[in-house]
Structure formats: C-alpha cells, structure tokens
Scaffold this motif. Structure first.
Motif, PDB file in Angstrom:
ATOM      1  N   ALA A  87       0.857  -1.184   0.000  1.00 52.66           N
ATOM      2  CA  ALA A  87       0.000   0.000   0.000  1.00 52.66           C
ATOM      3  C   ALA A  87       0.888   1.227   0.000  1.00 52.66           C
ATOM      4  N   VAL A  88       0.369   2.321  -0.532  1.00 50.38           N
ATOM      5  CA  VAL A  88       1.096   3.587  -0.519  1.00 50.38           C
ATOM      6  C   VAL A  88       0.246   4.591   0.244  1.00 50.38           C
ATOM      7  N   GLY A  89       0.860   5.189   1.280  1.00 52.57           N
ATOM      8  CA  GLY A  89       0.109   6.057   2.169  1.00 52.57           C
ATOM      9  C   GLY A  89       0.573   7.493   2.150  1.00 52.57           C
ATOM     10  N   LYS A  90       0.438   8.129   3.310  1.00 48.86           N
ATOM     11  CA  LYS A  90       0.767   9.539   3.451  1.00 48.86           C
ATOM     12  C   LYS A  90       2.228   9.789   3.108  1.00 48.86           C
ATOM     13  N   ALA A  91       2.502  10.922   2.453  1.00 48.35           N
ATOM     14  CA  ALA A  91       3.851  11.300   2.019  1.00 48.35           C
ATOM     15  C   ALA A  91       4.450  10.263   1.071  1.00 48.35           C
ATOM     16  N   THR A 112      10.595   4.858   1.602  1.00 47.37           N
ATOM     17  CA  THR A 112      10.332   6.174   1.039  1.00 47.37           C
ATOM     18  C   THR A 112       9.896   6.020  -0.413  1.00 47.37           C
ATOM     19  N   ALA A 113       9.437   7.106  -1.001  1.00 47.25           N
ATOM     20  CA  ALA A 113       8.929   7.059  -2.376  1.00 47.25           C
ATOM     21  C   ALA A 113       9.967   6.574  -3.373  1.00 47.25           C
ATOM     22  N   ASP A 114      11.275   6.772  -3.046  1.00 44.69           N
ATOM     23  CA  ASP A 114      12.326   6.319  -3.959  1.00 44.69           C
ATOM     24  C   ASP A 114      12.847   4.922  -3.608  1.00 44.69           C
ATOM     25  N   GLY A 115      12.160   4.230  -2.675  1.00 45.91           N
ATOM     26  CA  GLY A 115      12.482   2.833  -2.405  1.00 45.91           C
ATOM     27  C   GLY A 115      13.459   2.573  -1.287  1.00 45.91           C
ATOM     28  N   ALA A 133      -3.774  -1.791   3.513  1.00 45.27           N
ATOM     29  CA  ALA A 133      -4.324  -0.599   2.864  1.00 45.27           C
ATOM     30  C   ALA A 133      -4.021   0.606   3.740  1.00 45.27           C
ATOM     31  N   ALA A 134      -4.087   1.792   3.151  1.00 43.76           N
ATOM     32  CA  ALA A 134      -3.899   3.035   3.899  1.00 43.76           C
ATOM     33  C   ALA A 134      -5.008   4.006   3.512  1.00 43.76           C
ATOM     34  N   ASN A 135      -5.543   4.724   4.497  1.00 44.00           N
ATOM     35  CA  ASN A 135      -6.574   5.702   4.162  1.00 44.00           C
ATOM     36  C   ASN A 135      -5.953   7.065   3.875  1.00 44.00           C
ATOM     37  N   LYS A 136      -6.789   8.040   3.550  1.00 50.75           N
ATOM     38  CA  LYS A 136      -6.261   9.326   3.087  1.00 50.75           C
ATOM     39  C   LYS A 136      -5.557  10.116   4.187  1.00 50.75           C
ATOM     40  N   SER A 137      -5.822   9.781   5.458  1.00 50.97           N
ATOM     41  CA  SER A 137      -5.142  10.472   6.553  1.00 50.97           C
ATOM     42  C   SER A 137      -3.857   9.767   6.965  1.00 50.97           C
ATOM     43  N   GLY A 138      -3.584   8.619   6.364  1.00 47.29           N
ATOM     44  CA  GLY A 138      -2.332   7.924   6.624  1.00 47.29           C
ATOM     45  C   GLY A 138      -2.439   6.711   7.520  1.00 47.29           C
ATOM     46  N   LYS A 139      -3.631   6.423   8.071  1.00 42.09           N
ATOM     47  CA  LYS A 139      -3.803   5.225   8.879  1.00 42.09           C
ATOM     48  C   LYS A 139      -3.551   3.989   8.029  1.00 42.09           C
ATOM     49  N   ILE A 140      -2.920   2.985   8.654  1.00 43.48           N
ATOM     50  CA  ILE A 140      -2.536   1.761   7.962  1.00 43.48           C
ATOM     51  C   ILE A 140      -3.365   0.607   8.510  1.00 43.48           C
TER      52      ILE A 140
END
Length: 320
Positions: A87-91, A112-115, A133-140
């Motif tokens: 899953a990809v979450g906040k930031a 991080t986004a760059d792995g 899964a992650a929600n829009k506020s960043g909860k996992i």
C-alpha cells in the motif's frame, strides 16, 4: 490440483497454504515448477491520473513499480521476505507485508517514495500479514490471516509512525485476505473461508453490505471513486481459471464480470478513469519468472498493458 511438492519456503507456511487453497497454477502447462501461494489483496486507493502500479513478487522477494503503460520503474528488495501486500500512504510512503520474518508471524516494512527502507517496521499485533491498505489520513490497516479473538484472523490498525491504534476488527472475519478503504474511510474485507466481503465503518463497526453472491474462492477487493466494488475470485468462471465480479455500493451484483485473460487472479486495483488492473499468479511465462498483470476498460474489455517483465508470483497490487 494444488501442487504441494513445489512449496519449498518453510513447512509451516506450506501446510497453511496447502490447507487454504487448491489453486491450479501447477497444471497451467508451464514447464517450470509453479509456487502456488495464498492470494493476496489489492488495496484500492483514491488515485490520480498517471498512477504507478506497485506489484509484490512473492517468489522474487521484491516489489516493483510500473507506469500505467507497463514500463518498469522502481524495484525494492531491502527488508523484503515473502511479500504479499503493498500500500502507498501519506507522504507517498510504501508499506509492504512480509509473511516470513519472526517465525512466520511476519512484519510490515516501510520505504520512502524512492524505495529506501525507513521507519516504521511494524510487528505489534501482526500474525501472518497478507493484505494492507492506507486511508487518506495515513492510517494503515493490516490483514492478519491468523490470530484475533476467535483465531480466524483480524484487521489491525496503525498510525503512520507504526503505533498500534483502533480499530482492531474481528467481527465477521474468517480467513481474511484482501482489504480496501474507500474515499470515505469505509473498510472492505475479503474473507476466503466464508466467500464473503464484509464491510465496516471507520470505527470498525460492521455495516452493510455483506456480499456473498457470485463469489468463489474470494481473494481481494477494490473500491472505485464512485463506490463500485470489484472482487477477484481465484477459481471458477467460464474457463475455471478465475474471474472478477462487480457490485454496486449496496452490494447488488452488476457488470462487468471479467474472465478474459485471467489465470488465478489474486489482486485488483481500479484507477479514477475506471481502468481495472488484475494480478494473476499464473499466466504468460517470461525469463524473469511467471505471472502477469492484466488490464481492462471499465466495461470489462481487455486492453494494454499486460505486464510480465520482472514478475515472479505477483500478489497484491496497489495504485498511487
């Protein structure tokens, strides 16, 4: 027929997987031994145009990302050990469930986004983690196939820093695999043993719909921006190699039902335009392994790309 002889990565996991599934990957005509594994979920997040597709390769111990056209971008291997879900979450942090660490209790690793691997590494409350899964506020949200109050699995929840929080969900859970969180925070769980999709409010209270119609060996669930629900069924269908069923937000079955190109479909994700991506445990072979991601228009017609490069038993896929 399930090919137990190829399960080499630990007897406890092999016994659990063999009991849970009778997948057909060993009889798909491949000359290579096929590692038939538990299907994983696909977390369907609210995504933007030009999303990347993230695919864990269980037998390859890696997560690979691709453009919507199928071009390979990022490959993550650090800390990966039996990956099932992503899953990809906040930031734009990337979270991966791994089933093998800690004597098969497993963990969740973060990138991080760059792995690059970063904190947190989550182990608290984890018991054979499958979907995430992650929600829009960043909860996992993590799907635990084992454990829970009744021993039939649970959903545990974490803050972005890895601190365990509420809710912990066990009601209606029985052999959970896939999970999705919609734009309103509603939680959907695919339960293999009961062939059902159970639904929860953001506080973990079970709500409607509970979906059972049309399901067979259910693996994962995704929800699009309009509330339409998509489910992968790992066997059955016109060619007995699995299918995807679709439901309105109230659980009423609708179109499309997808069978074309599917061979043990496990994960599913849907982008804002309605394009559907499905990961298949078996399928077209290639020098880097086997399995594929197939793509469909909103009406169920197959389209490009079909992704095979770099895949080795693909499991959950996520969009971001």
């Amino acid at each position: 027929m399930f090919c137990q002889s190829v399960l080499r990565r630990g007897a406890p996991a092999a016994a659990l997987i063999g009991a849970a599934f009778a997948l057909s990957a060993c009889s798909q005509g491949s000359s290579s031994a096929s590692l038939s594994l538990l299907p994983s979920s696909i977390a369907s997040l609210s995504a933007s145009s030009g999303d990347e597709i993230y695919v864990p390769s269980f037998a390859g111990d890696r997560v690979t990302s691709y453009t919507p056209e199928g071009q390979r971008l990022l490959t993550i291997t650090a800390g990966i050990n039996g990956p099932f879900g992503v899953a990809v979450g906040k930031a734009s942090k990337i979270y991966v469930t791994n089933i093998y660490p800690n004597d098969f209790s497993g963990n969740v690793t973060t990138y991080t986004a760059d792995g690059k691997q970063t904190s947190p590494t989550i182990t608290a409350g984890i018991a054979y983690p499958i979907g995430i899964a992650a929600n829009k506020s960043g909860k996992i949200y993590v799907v635990n196939f084992l454990g829970g109050a009744t021993g039939t699995g649970s959903i545990t929840t974490y803050e972005p820093d890895g601190t365990q929080t509420t809710p912990t969900i066990t009601a209606g859970i029985d052999g959970p695999f896939g999970i999705a969180v919609d734009v309103n925070g509603k939680i959907y769980v695919a339960n293999y043993y009961t062939n059902s999709i159970t639904t929860y409010d953001s506080d973990g209270t079970q709500t409607t719909p509970t979906i059972t119609a049309g399901l067979n060996a259910v693996a994962s669930v995704a929800v699009d921006a309009h509330g339409k629900i998509y489910v992968t069924n790992t066997s059955g269908g016109a060619k007995t190699t699995g299918y995807v069923t679709t439901y309105e937000s109230d659980g009423t079955q609708t179109t499309p039902t997808i069978t074309n190109g599917l061979r043990t479909p496990v994960g599913i994700a849907v982008d804002p335009s309605g394009t559907i991506y499905v990961s298949n445990q078996s399928g077209p072979g290639n020098k880097g392994g086997f399995g594929c991601v197939t793509t469909y228009l909103a009406d169920g017609r197959r389209t490009a790309p079909t992704i095979t490069k770099g895949l080795l038993q693909p499991q959950l896929i996520a969009l971001h």
